[in-house]
Design an enzyme around this catalytic site. Structure first.
Site, PDB file in Angstrom:
ATOM      1  N   ILE A 188     -15.905   5.679 -16.856  1.00  0.00           N
ATOM      2  CA  ILE A 188     -16.588   4.614 -16.129  1.00  0.00           C
ATOM      3  C   ILE A 188     -16.562   4.899 -14.634  1.00  0.00           C
ATOM      4  CG2 ILE A 188     -16.659   2.130 -15.662  1.00  0.00           C
ATOM      5  CD1 ILE A 188     -17.137   2.773 -18.583  1.00  0.00           C
ATOM      6  N   LYS A 221      -2.580  17.066 -20.733  1.00  0.00           N
ATOM      7  CA  LYS A 221      -3.319  15.815 -20.933  1.00  0.00           C
ATOM      8  C   LYS A 221      -3.595  15.196 -19.579  1.00  0.00           C
ATOM      9  CE  LYS A 221      -2.239  11.508 -21.590  1.00  0.00           C
ATOM     10  NZ  LYS A 221      -3.387  10.783 -20.936  1.00  0.00           N
ATOM     11  N   GLY A 238       3.380  10.737 -12.688  1.00  0.00           N
ATOM     12  CA  GLY A 238       2.879   9.411 -13.025  1.00  0.00           C
ATOM     13  C   GLY A 238       3.912   8.335 -12.764  1.00  0.00           C
ATOM     14  N   SER A 239       3.823   7.259 -13.514  1.00  0.00           N
ATOM     15  CA  SER A 239       4.674   6.089 -13.274  1.00  0.00           C
ATOM     16  C   SER A 239       6.120   6.350 -13.681  1.00  0.00           C
ATOM     17  CB  SER A 239       4.140   4.882 -14.047  1.00  0.00           C
ATOM     18  OG  SER A 239       4.407   5.029 -15.437  1.00  0.00           O
ATOM     19  N   THR A 243       6.814   5.388 -17.471  1.00  0.00           N
ATOM     20  CA  THR A 243       6.450   6.430 -18.432  1.00  0.00           C
ATOM     21  C   THR A 243       7.352   7.644 -18.283  1.00  0.00           C
ATOM     22  OG1 THR A 243       4.150   5.688 -18.418  1.00  0.00           O
ATOM     23  CG2 THR A 243       4.568   7.909 -19.249  1.00  0.00           C
ATOM     24  N   GLY A 244       7.700   7.976 -17.041  1.00  0.00           N
ATOM     25  CA  GLY A 244       8.582   9.107 -16.797  1.00  0.00           C
ATOM     26  C   GLY A 244       9.926   8.950 -17.479  1.00  0.00           C
ATOM     27  N   GLU A 293       7.648  13.973 -11.485  1.00  0.00           N
ATOM     28  CA  GLU A 293       7.190  13.547 -10.160  1.00  0.00           C
ATOM     29  C   GLU A 293       6.631  12.146 -10.349  1.00  0.00           C
ATOM     30  OE1 GLU A 293       5.377  12.186  -7.431  1.00  0.00           O
ATOM     31  OE2 GLU A 293       3.709  13.557  -7.807  1.00  0.00           O
ATOM     32  N   CYS A 348       0.906   8.815  -4.473  1.00  0.00           N
ATOM     33  CA  CYS A 348       2.294   8.542  -4.850  1.00  0.00           C
ATOM     34  C   CYS A 348       3.220   8.545  -3.642  1.00  0.00           C
ATOM     35  CB  CYS A 348       2.770   9.542  -5.896  1.00  0.00           C
ATOM     36  SG  CYS A 348       2.618  11.270  -5.395  1.00  0.00           S
ATOM     37  N   GLU A 360       5.721  -0.472  -6.396  1.00  0.00           N
ATOM     38  CA  GLU A 360       4.778   0.517  -5.875  1.00  0.00           C
ATOM     39  C   GLU A 360       3.398  -0.126  -5.827  1.00  0.00           C
ATOM     40  OE1 GLU A 360       3.565   5.173  -6.327  1.00  0.00           O
ATOM     41  OE2 GLU A 360       4.073   4.109  -8.176  1.00  0.00           O
TER      42      GLU A 360
END
Length: 457
Positions: free
Chosen positions: A7, A156, A206-207, A210-211, A228, A262, A361
């Protein structure tokens, strides 16, 4: 076959679709990466670099296409994607030029009878999971040093930028041996399936949430992980600082890519003697920015990446307003007015540490500003976060700059606007901003096994 829609955040139009990777495809790509890794490693550094250079020459020739796609798919203004593309190529070229230097055997001891050498060997198959905010750069930062070192990759990319991911995969597939670089497509569930496969390493950007999940996964598999993660970089402006330089640097590091970086400066801490002047200068810069479609070459602030990101930012700003924050400029969504995922560049004061805008963040063009009296108070404000990625200090006092830089709990410190994001410097953080480092010799060594061979002559 399930489809993943791309999108355009500037106008909510559908750009295209990519097939979501199913379990069998993910398994097959990991197996292919596994089977091709040994031959890829056996090519040696020089031959691997030569093949990768050919792929990157092709990417360079597609600069116009890729940068336009980045602007359309994730909303970075075209003026910024063009600069970012060239900067990213500089990273790739530095990796290519310095790979032999940092991956060749290193002699640690030698006499007339024996020699001891450290060898840097590939780890194997690396699952690389990267975010949407810099589609080309995140691929280079996350995967290229690993490929040069002899690892094979299953990557990914974010579900927000599947077309950018496909663009990159198609070019690399034309130049590299089959199985060396592979991509899978989909949301977090696809990433979860990927790391459950027979891999040897996880490299994630990423976040923090999730890390931490991926780190637990790596721990259970007993494999290496480089993380990271998020950041909430403080900027401190002391009395006597060059205010034009400081505010200019602050605004650049807060508004780049709509504030979706970040390590971007996310909290500003200003000495009380210059507070009013700094607020005025920052608000003037923020309010003057041209907001619009990311494809427009005149646009300075484009849309956020997606509706969900706008909704989160709105909730963070509203939380601050309800708790007493003062809006100096901005503060509102422009979605209805402009027809896309837009938010006004915003400056807030009267900030308290219980506000989401301070303790979370914030990915968006929003700058909370607090005032301080003493150096110690400034340091306490700076460290008042679970993150520790980047930080920025502005002062003409060299001794103070050194003291404060050492006291801030972060992996990177910029003094008076000096750019630390360079291909030869380590990039990474403290605390919940992750561990491991990208770039430089540090990045090469993160993606290798270190072996010592001691032998007689």
């Amino acid at each position: 076959m399930k489809k993943l829609q791309s999108i355009n955040p500037s106008n909510y139009q559908v750009l295209g679709t990519v097939d979501v990777s199913m379990v069998q495809e993910i398994e097959n790509k990991v197996k292919l990466a596994k089977s091709s890794q040994k031959k890829w490693a056996e090519l040696g550094i020089a031959k691997r670099v030569a093949l990768l250079k050919t792929a990157f020459e092709d990417l360079k020739n597609k600069k116009v296409d890729l940068t336009l796609l980045e602007s359309r798919e994730m909303g970075m203004p075209l003026s910024e994607t063009l600069v970012d593309f060239d900067s990213t190529l500089n990273y790739a070229n530095w990796y290519f030029d310095n790979a032999e230097k940092y991956l060749s055997p290193e002699t640690t001891f030698e006499n007339d009878k024996e020699i001891h050498q450290v060898f840097y060997e590939p780890i194997g198959v690396s699952a690389v999971i990267i975010p949407w905010n810099f589609p080309f750069a995140n691929f280079v930062w996350g995967a290229l040093q690993s490929l040069i070192a002899g690892n094979t990759i299953v990557l990914k990319h974010s579900e927000e930028v599947p077309l950018c991911g496909k663009f990159i995969e198609d070019i690399l597939a034309r130049h590299l041996p089959k199985g060396v670089f592979n991509e899978v497509y989909g949301d977090g569930q696809v990433g979860k399936l990927l790391v459950q496969q027979d891999i040897n390493m996880i490299a994630f950007t990423g976040s923090t949430k999730t890390g931490k999940f991926l780190y637990e996964t790596a721990g259970k598999k007993f494999i290496k992980a480089v993380m990271e993660l998020g950041g909430s970089a403080p900027g401190i402006i002391f009395d006597g600082a060059d205010l034009d330089l400081a505010v200019g640097n602050v605004c650049f590091n807060r508004l780049l890519n709509q504030g979706q970086c970040c390590d971007g400066l996310k909290r500003l801490i200003v000495h009380e003697s210059v507070f009013d002047e700094v607020v005025k200068k920052a608000a003037s810069t923020f309010s003057a920015k041209k907001i619009g479609d990311a494809e427009d070459k005149e646009t300075e602030i484009g849309p956020l990446v997606a509706k969900r990101q706008l909704d989160l930012l709105i909730s963070q700003v509203e939380d601050a307003k309800q708790k007493g924050a003062k809006v100096i400029t901005g503060g509102n969504s422009l979605e209805e007015k402009l027809g896309g995922v837009f938010f006004e560049p915003t400056v807030l004061t009267d900030i308290t540490n219980d506000m989401q805008i301070w303790k979370e963040e914030v990915f968006g063009p929003v700058l909370p500003i607090v005032k301080f009296k003493t150096e110690q108070e400034a340091i306490e404000y700076a460290n008042q976060t679970v993150y520790g990625l980047g930080s920025y200090v502005f002062t003409k006092d060299r001794e103070r700059a050194e003291r404060v830089s050492k006291a801030i709990e972060s992996g990177m410190v910029s003094v008076n606007g000096t750019n630390y994001i360079m291909p030869f410097n380590p990039f990474g953080g403290y605390k919940n901003s992750g561990f491991g480092r990208e770039h430089g010799r540090y990045g090469f060594h993160e993606v290798t096994q270190i072996k010592i061979i001691a032998k007689n002559k």
